[in-house]
Every structure is written in structure tokens, then in C-alpha cells.
Design a protein around this motif. Structure first.
Motif: not given
Length: 903
Positions: A644-669
Motif C-alpha cells: 500500500i505504501n506505493r499506492l497512496a496518492e497523497g504526499f508523504v514526507l520522507n525527510g525535510f528535503n524529500s517528498l513522495s506520492r504513490g500511484s494507484r495504477t501500479l502493476e506488478n513487476a
């Protein structure tokens, strides 16, 4: 230094052959066929001591290095053969003589001969006689293991035998903190150890031993001396001293108690110190499996539950500015009946750590302005960690046909880190400096349960039902207080004196794996395995970002881009078919699994689902060249899924200089992996050769689109259209020269290629790591022993190269029948390719122990650590967008006097 090292190895080898007479020959059965793995021992008739031992090779050949002008009684033993003794008188010339043995029963005196042999082999079990390798300076299991041929112990207490990792440690057949070898390696007293048994092709369940492939499974069992059974044994150690900085008094308290009898056992270990000893690190905590295995490994799917830890530094040993630790652990085993075994452990650990670090991070181009970007940090951090692990196991086996197991492992922790840093960001010719304060808080917990039934209906039909449930709850909190505003958020109020940004996260996981296996024995050497399996996971993810204003009020950011409220369901139902056949020296296991996948994530008021089928093949081929020489090939196609961590599309603070958001349409590798492994272990001269190479190619890998504004990064995942590749290899060669010398060389190589998008530009990054290590050591009973070694490391990150030269030496000497002296020295030369980063540092430690006799209860020790008072050390790392090199402060020189009482 390199010349001295090789000269030392040459001299060791020269001495080993210049003072001995070579007695060699072939052991034959009734004078005809050669006998492999016959035990041969040479007893000096003048001293009554054992001067040499050997085990014949596949051609029956043996070699003994004996003293000149001496008389020896040569004793031979072999299962199913009459024991034999002959007398040999050496002069000044080598001797060649073949020896014939006759069939016959096993005599009691033959059992005694095997017990005296330093190394013996029976089936899949290698038995080391511990006293044959002790010199008198050993204090714990680790010290003994390092002297055994074919055995390696790393700094984390992980044990490798024949190039394979030992996954289970037992004492008298009872689990010792199941799932970890470090606590046993670092704490079991050396003087309590009688035999060390290495169990190859190990399977905890004897019902499945013949039908599954166990060639990579290793366990180790410690046999205790007779005086240590049915009695409490162990030691109580306490000590104190001062450090070079005089800031703190140093203390060390370490009681250890053990009790073993056939019905029950109990182990108690505690450690309280501020000298940098960490019996259990945060890193150990996260990798501590409790013996739980990946039961779906052969199914072809890979669904890993990611950790939401905030990157709180994972420290080892005393490599920090200050560390204070309180630790307690207990392990037990109890047999209410012969068929029922209860076992378990409890571990509590608390540590306070201070760190001081200087870091330089160079960001790979392209970036927003297509110019070089660098971030320099001076950080001071204060950490508190409280860790707890509890396990209870029950195994019921009323007969050889039925077994019922239940295990539960609980893990709880509370971790805090407060960090103050001065950051300098350099973008092109512009530079900016600011003070930043951060805080991290997390209290993760998990409960893992396993339920297993194994039933043999008859000689043809075997059934196995396994179920495993994971409950995990995480609540990381992150706060950053900055002068500048690194990111733009909807609803954020600018114009404050400081930017106080906070984020809370709540992640909950329920995962259930169920697998039913049916084995049908076609013949004594072939079987069919049908598997019905299912993996179901439900996860929820909630997060929110808020701002603390200058007046102390809270500004909640409620926009959809800054909040997450996500539910994710994953289900994998599969049918697997495997066929295993042994033909001659070959074992083949082809297999295939058919999967039906269903995934649904709910967020932003809508559902998104993926449903599809996939066929995944796998194949194993094993060539048993000789009894202890194999070549193994493995192929597997694997589907890997993000959680679920890579699917959540709201912003997540990984650090004061790093921000990420997921993609709900991700497929498997999808990954295809090929691996080839060669192994040879020759008991004739204790030669150990191991080599493997693994190649993996991944398509539709989940990668990152990263956008940089200066040194601040915003990223999101995507499925790349370009294949990613990794290639890794390992080679090791080791052998013993007579019984007193041991040398080894190993090399480890890892290459990887990554594909990402950086500021809209497709970017390929590569990394290549090399580690080469050469060691040579002696093992005398009545002379100083020395270990010489050299390690060379190269880390190549997209042409940013870092090198580490590390020669090292260890000296131990047991003298005057009462004193033990041990000293270790390591020298590091760390530098980058153009030597703009360069540092030299070394570590020297020494200890002197006095124990009046080996049976004395009291032991006195004076020990000094970091004698040269080294201030800092270096390391480096690579991410797919940057390279990092850092320097951090270590504990000062200190001197400790301690007193130990042996029970």
C-alpha cells in the motif's frame, strides 16, 4: 603493508612444511577399493599427544605431517570396518605407506577414537571436537568457530559454513533464540563446548526431509561437556573504568546463566554497559525472524510488506559517539512428554545513542537547472530505542507419521530521534545555509503466527498444511522545523518566522498465507508435489500533514494532495505442480504454478481494481559430483507486487528535503532469475571452494519519477518500460595447512543497472561494488597465534568511486598457564577517485586476562579499546539519484578493569 602481509603468509606456509616429515598413503578396504572419509590419527608415543589427523579423500588418500625422529601410533577408524592401529617411526625422510582395513563391527574403543578426532563426518553431519582447536584464549563460541576449517563468522555474529549461512543454532538439540545466531555466538562460554555439529541438508520436519530440496539449509548444534549438563553454568562479569574524554565513568555488567537437562533448558543473558556493546541492534531487531520462514517461496509470487520506519540510524557495535545499553533475554525449552516440546524466548533491550556526523551528498544530473547540486550537513542526533521480542513455540510429534506445530512471535518497539543540523545547499554557483531541527517518533508492533500440520498416510502419500498470519501496526511521526519552505502545499500559510511541518501516518496490515501440499512418491527416488495456496492481505493507510504556526496554533492541511485514506486488498490464489527425480548423480525439480490475482485499492472516493492470470515456471538441477562437491542451477520466474505504501496518492514526507506520492495504477513487476552455484569441501586437506553467480532481469519494475528543485526532491512511482538488470557473484577459497595453519581468500561482486526519470529526462544509473579479502592464521597450543588479513573495497556509483584499503592483524597468546593476551588492529585508508575525499584512521584494542588455572572460578581482566584514540570513521552509499559520503564520530579511548566469576 601489502608486502608485509604476503611475506607473513609465505613465512607461515614455509614454517609449516620445514619442520615436519610427510607420512602419506592410501587406505584400502581389504587391500582393494579405496575408503573415502576414513579417520586417521597420529599419537606421539613420547608425549601421548595427538600430533596429526586426517580424513581420506575420494581416492582414499591421506597426508599427515609428523615430527622427525619420533615414534607414532597411527589409529584408523571407519564405520563398518574393524578399527586398526599401526606403529610408524619417523626419521628425516618422508614416508609412503598404504594401509588396509577389514570389514567388521563397531567396537567401543572405536567410538572413543572418533571422539578424539578433531573433525569427523557421519552422513550429512560434520562434527568438530572443540578442544582440538582451542589455544586457551577463547572465551565464547565465536572465538572457537573462527578457528574451525570451513567456518566463518562476520561482525554481526552471522555464521557461514561451506559458504552457506547457518539459519538455526541449537544447544543439546534445543533451539537457542530461534532465528538468530548472534546471541549464541557472542554469549555461549567456550569452556562449556565439547562438540560442534554442523547439520547439512537440514529440515526441521523429518517428514518432508526426503521430498523437499534442503541443500541450502544449514543448522548448528552445540554439544556440552559432561560437567555442564544437569548443572547451572555461566559467568558473572562486572567492570568499570574511565574514557579519554573524562565525560563519563564507564561500566560493564554482564551476567549469563545456562541450564540443560534432557527434559528442559533455560538460558538467561543480560548486559548493562556504556562502552558501546550492543547485544541487539535496531538492525538485528528488524531482521530477527524468530525462525519464521517464507512458506510461499516456491509459489512464484513475492508480496512483501514494506516497513514504514523513518530511517532512524541502524548502528553496529561501538561505532557511535556515545551508546548506553540495557539488555535482558531468556530462552527456554520444556518437554512435558516425549512427543510434545514447548520452547520460546523473551528479549528486552533499551539503548540511548548520541551521533555526530558530517555528510556530503552529490546529486546526479540532470536537475532543475542542469547544474551540479551538492548538500553538506553537520548533524547531531540523540536517539532512544526500546525493543521487545517474545516467541512461544509448540511442537507435537506423537509418531514419525504426524507432526503439529504452532508458533507466535511478537515484536514491539518505541524509537525516538531528535536531530539538529546545519545544512549548506550548493546549486551551481549559489549557496544557502540554514539550521534545521527534526524529530522522529515511531512505535511499530507486529504479531506473526504459524500453524502447521504434517501427515504421512503411508509410504506413498504425504500431506502438509501450513498457515501463517501477520498483523502489523505502524504509526511513524515526523517533524521538520526549517528556515526555508522546501515544498508548496495547498492551504499552507507562508510568511512564518519558521516553517514547522509535521506528518502523522497510520499503517495497518493483516496478511494470511495458506498452503496445502500433497506429495505422492512415484518411486523411492521421485515424487510429485501438488500445491494449493492462497495469499490474502488487507492494508489501510492514513496520513495527514499539518503546520504549526508561530503563535502555536495548528494549521491542518486537508487538501486531497496532503492526506491519505486508503484501503488495499490483495489476493493471490494459485495451483502449483513440481516433479522431483534423482537419477544417478543428478537431481531435477521442474515446476510450474498457475496464479489468479485480484487487487483493489480504495481512495479518493473510488475503487481501482486489477484482475489477471499468470503462469510462472521454475527449475532446479543439482549435480552431485562427489559427496562434498556439487553444482546447482536455479531458474525462477517471479511476480513482485508493491504494497500500500506505493499506492497512496497523497504526499508523504520522507525527510525535510524529500517528498513522495504513490500511484494507484501500479502493476506488478516480473523478474527472471538464473543462478549457478559450485561448492567443494575436501576433508582431506580442509579445502573449501565456493562460487556462485546470479543474474536477474526485471521488466515493468516499479521505479521513480523524481523532480529536483535545487537539492529538494519530489518523486512518484511508475512501471518502467525498460528492463533492469543485476549481476552478482561470490567466490571463496580456503584451506588448512597441517593442523596449525589456515588461509582463505574471497571476493564479492555486485553490479546493477537502474532506470528512472529525473526532471522529465530518462536516466540510467549503474553501481558496481567489489570486496576482496585475504586472511591467514595460525592455531598453536603453546605459542602465540596471529591472524593477518587485507580487505580491499571499491564502490563505483555512476563513476563516483570510493575506495577502502583495510589491512588488519589479530594476536592471541595463552602463556604461563594463567595469562591470555588478545589484541586486534585495523587500519583504514578511505578515499575517492580524485582524492578530494580522503581519510586515514585505525583502531587498536587489547586485553590481558589472568586466571590462575583453567578450573579457577575467578578471572581478572584489563581491556583497552580504541587505544589510538581515533576520532571518526567514514562510509558511503548510493541512491539512484545521488551519491553520499559521510564521516561520523566514534567513542573515545577507554580502559576497563573487570572481574568475572565462573559458575
Amino acid at each position: 603493508m601489502n608486502k608485509l602481509l604476503f611475506l607473513g603468509i609465505f613465512l607461515l606456509s614455509a614454517v609449516s612444511f620445514s619442520q615436519t616429515i610427510r607420512f602419506e598413503g592410501v587406505v584400502l578396504e581389504s587391500g582393494k577399493a579405496p575408503l573415502e572419509m576414513a579417520n586417521i590419527m597420529a599419537v606421539n608415543q613420547a608425549t601421548k599427544g595427538m600430533d596429526g589427523y586426517a580424513i581420506t579423500n575420494d581416492k582414499g588418500r591421506f597426508v599427515l605431517n609428523l615430527k622427525p625422529n619420533s615414534t607414532y601410533l597411527i589409529k584408523l577408524s571407519y564405520i563398518g570396518m574393524e578399527n586398526k592401529q599401526i606403529t610408524v617411526e619417523t626419521k628425516t625422510e618422508n614416508i609412503t605407506q598404504n594401509i588396509s582395513m577389514e570389514p567388521g563391527g563397531i567396537q567401543l574403543d572405536g567410538v572413543e577414537i572418533v571422539r578424539e578426532m578433531p573433525v569427523s563426518i557421519k552422513g550429512d553431519t560434520i562434527v568438530y571436537n572443540a578442544d582440538s582447536f582451542k589455544s586457551g584464549t577463547e572465551r565464547k563460541l565465536e572465538d572457537v568457530l573462527k578457528k574451525l576449517p570451513g567456518v566463518e563468522v562476520n561482525a554481526d555474529g552471522e555464521v557461514e559454513v561451506e559458504g552457506k549461512k547457518v539459519t538455526k543454532l541449537m544447544v543439546e538439540g534445543k533451539d537457542f533464540f530461534d532465528g538468530d545466531t548472534k546471541l549464541g555466538v557472542k554469549n555461549i562460554p567456550a569452556d562449556a563446548i565439547d562438540k560442534i555439529q554442523v547439520l547439512r541438508n537440514y529440515n526441521e520436519n523429518s517428514i518432508l526431509k526426503g521430498v523437499e530440496n534442503n541443500q541450502d539449509n544449514l543448522a548448528m548444534n552445540i554439544k556440552l561437556k559432561e560437567g555442564k549438563k544437569n548443572f547451572w553454568f555461566g559467568d558473572m562479569t562486572a567492570g568499570g573504568g574511565t574514557a579519554d574524554d573524562n565525560n563519563y565513568d564507564r561500566y560493564f555488567i554482564n551476567p549469563k546463566l545456562f541450564y540443560y537437562n534432557p527434559k528442559y533448558s533455560i538460558n538467561l543473558i543480560s548486559n548493562f554497559n556504556n562502552i558501546g556493546e550492543l547485544p541487539l541492534t535496531i538492525q538485528d531487531y528488524f531482521k530477527f525472524t524468530g525462525g519464521f520462514r517464507s512458506m510461499m517461496a516456491k509459489g512464484g509470487s513475492n508480496f512483501n510488506v514494506a516497513s514504514n520506519d523513518l530511517g532512524i540510524s541502524l548502528l553496529r557495535n561501538n561505532r557511535a559517539k556515545e551508546i548506553e545499553t540495557q539488555f535482558g533475554a531468556t530462552n527456554f525449552s520444556y518437554n512435558p512428554t516425549k512427543a510434545w516440546t514447548l520452547s520460546g524466548f523473551g528479549i528486552l533491550s533499551s539503548s540511548i545513542t548520541d551521533l555526530e556526523t558530517k555528510t556530503q551528498t552529490n546529486f546526479l544530473q540532470p536537475n532543475s537547472s542542469n547544474v551540479a547540486s551538492t548538500e553538506n550537513r553537520n548533524e547531531v542526533a540523540h536517539q532512544k530505542s526500546n525493543l521487545a521480542l517474545f516467541k512461544l513455540s509448540s511442537s507435537y510429534k506423537p509418531s514419525a507419521r504426524f507432526q503439529f506445530d504452532y508458533d507466535i512471535l511478537s515484536k514491539f518497539s518505541k524509537q525516538d530521534e531528535d536531530n539538529s543540523l546545519l545544512r549548506q545547499s550548493i546549486v551551481g554557483s549559489s549557496s544557502n545555509t540554514e539550521n534545521i531541527l527534526t524529530a522522529k517518533r515511531q512505535d511499530p508492533k507486529s504479531v506473526n503466527q504459524n500453524l502447521s500440520f504434517y501427515y504421512t498416510h503411508n509410504d506413498k502419500n504425504i500431506f502438509a498444511l501450513e498457515m501463517q498470519h501477520l498483523y502489523q501496526d505502524e504509526d511513524p511521526f515526523y517533524n521538520a522545523n526549517l528556515q526555508t519552505q522546501p515544498f508548496s502545499f495547498a492551504g499552507y500559510l507562508a510568511g512564518q518566522n519558521r516553517n514547522d511541518i509535521n506528518q502523522t501516518r497510520f499503517v495497518r496490515t493483516n496478511k494470511l498465507d495458506t498452503k496445502l501440499d500433497y506429495y505422492y512418491m512415484l518411486t523411492a527416488k521421485s515424487n510429485i508435489n501438488i500445491t494449493l495456496g492462497n495469499t490474502y492481505s488487507f492494508q489501510s493507510f492514513d496520513s495527514s500533514i499539518y503546520q504549526i504556526l508561530d503563535n502555536g496554533t495548528q494549521n491542518n492541511l486537508t487538501d486531497a494532495s496532503t492526506t491519505n485514506n486508503v484501503n488495499y486488498n490483495f489476493n493471490d490464489a494459485f495451483l502449483g505442480l513440481h516433479y522431483k527425480i534423482l537419477t544417478g548423480k543428478f537431481t531435477f525439480t521442474p515446476g510450474v504454478s498457475l496464479h489468479a490475482y485480484n487487487m483493489t485499492n480504495s481512495q479518493l472516493g473510488t475503487d481501482f481494481s486489477l484482475n489477471f492470470y499468470r503462469v510462472l515456471p521454475d527449475f532446479l538441477a543439482l549435480y552431485q559430483i562427489k559427496k562434498a562437491e556439487t553444482l546447482t542451477y536455479n531458474y525462477a520466474m517471479t511476480n513482485s507486487f508493491t504494497d500500500i505504501n506505493r499506492l497512496a496518492e497523497g504526499f508523504v514526507l520522507n525527510g525535510f528535503n524529500s517528498l513522495s506520492r504513490g500511484s494507484r495504477t501500479l502493476e506488478n513487476a516480473t523478474q527472471q532469475t538464473h543462478s549457478l552455484r559450485y561448492f567443494k569441501y575436501n576433508m582431506f586437506n580442509f579445502e573449501n571452494i565456493t562460487g556462485f553467480i546470479t543474474y536477474a532481469r526485471t521488466i515493468d519494475a516499479v521505479k521513480s519519477r523524481a523532480n529536483f528543485v535545487g537539492v529538494n526532491q519530489t518523486s512518484s512511482p511508475f512501471n518502467t518500460d525498460f528492463a533492469e538488470e543485476t549481476l552478482s557473484g561470490f567466490g571463496s577459497y580456503g584451506r588448512s595447512f597441517s593442523k596449525n595453519y589456515k588461509a582463505s581468500f574471497n571476493t564479492r561482486l555486485n553490479w546493477a543497472k537502474f532506470n528512472n526519470f529525473q526532471n522529465g529526462v530518462f536516466a540510467t544509473a549503474e553501481s558496481f561494488t567489489q570486496v576482496h579479502t585475504l586472511t591467514a592464521s595460525t592455531n598453536y597450543k603453546n605459542a602465540p597465534n596471529i591472524e593477518l588479513g587485507y580487505s580491499y573495497t571499491v564502490n563505483d556509483y555512476n563513476n563516483a568511486k570510493f575506495f577502502t584499503d583495510k589491512p588488519f592483524v589479530r594476536l592471541d597468546y595463552y602463556f604461563l598457564k594463567s595469562f591470555s593476551f588478545v589484541s586486534e588492529y585495523e587500519f583504514y585508508h578511505y578515499y575517492n577517485k580524485d582524492k578530494t575525499v580522503e581519510n586515514e584512521y585505525d583502531f587498536l584494542s587489547a586485553s590481558l586476562i589472568y586466571q590462575k588455572t583453567k578450573d579457577s572460578k575467578w578471572e581478572y581482566k584489563i581491556a583497552a579499546t580504541n587505544i589510538l584514540n581515533t576520532k571518526s570513521l567514514n562510509d558511503d552509499s548510493f541512491s539512484q539519484f545521488s551519491t553520499r559520503t559521510s564521516q561520523y564520530i566514534v567513542q573515545p579511548r577507554y580502559l576497563i578493569f573487570s572481574l568475572k566469576y565462573n559458575l
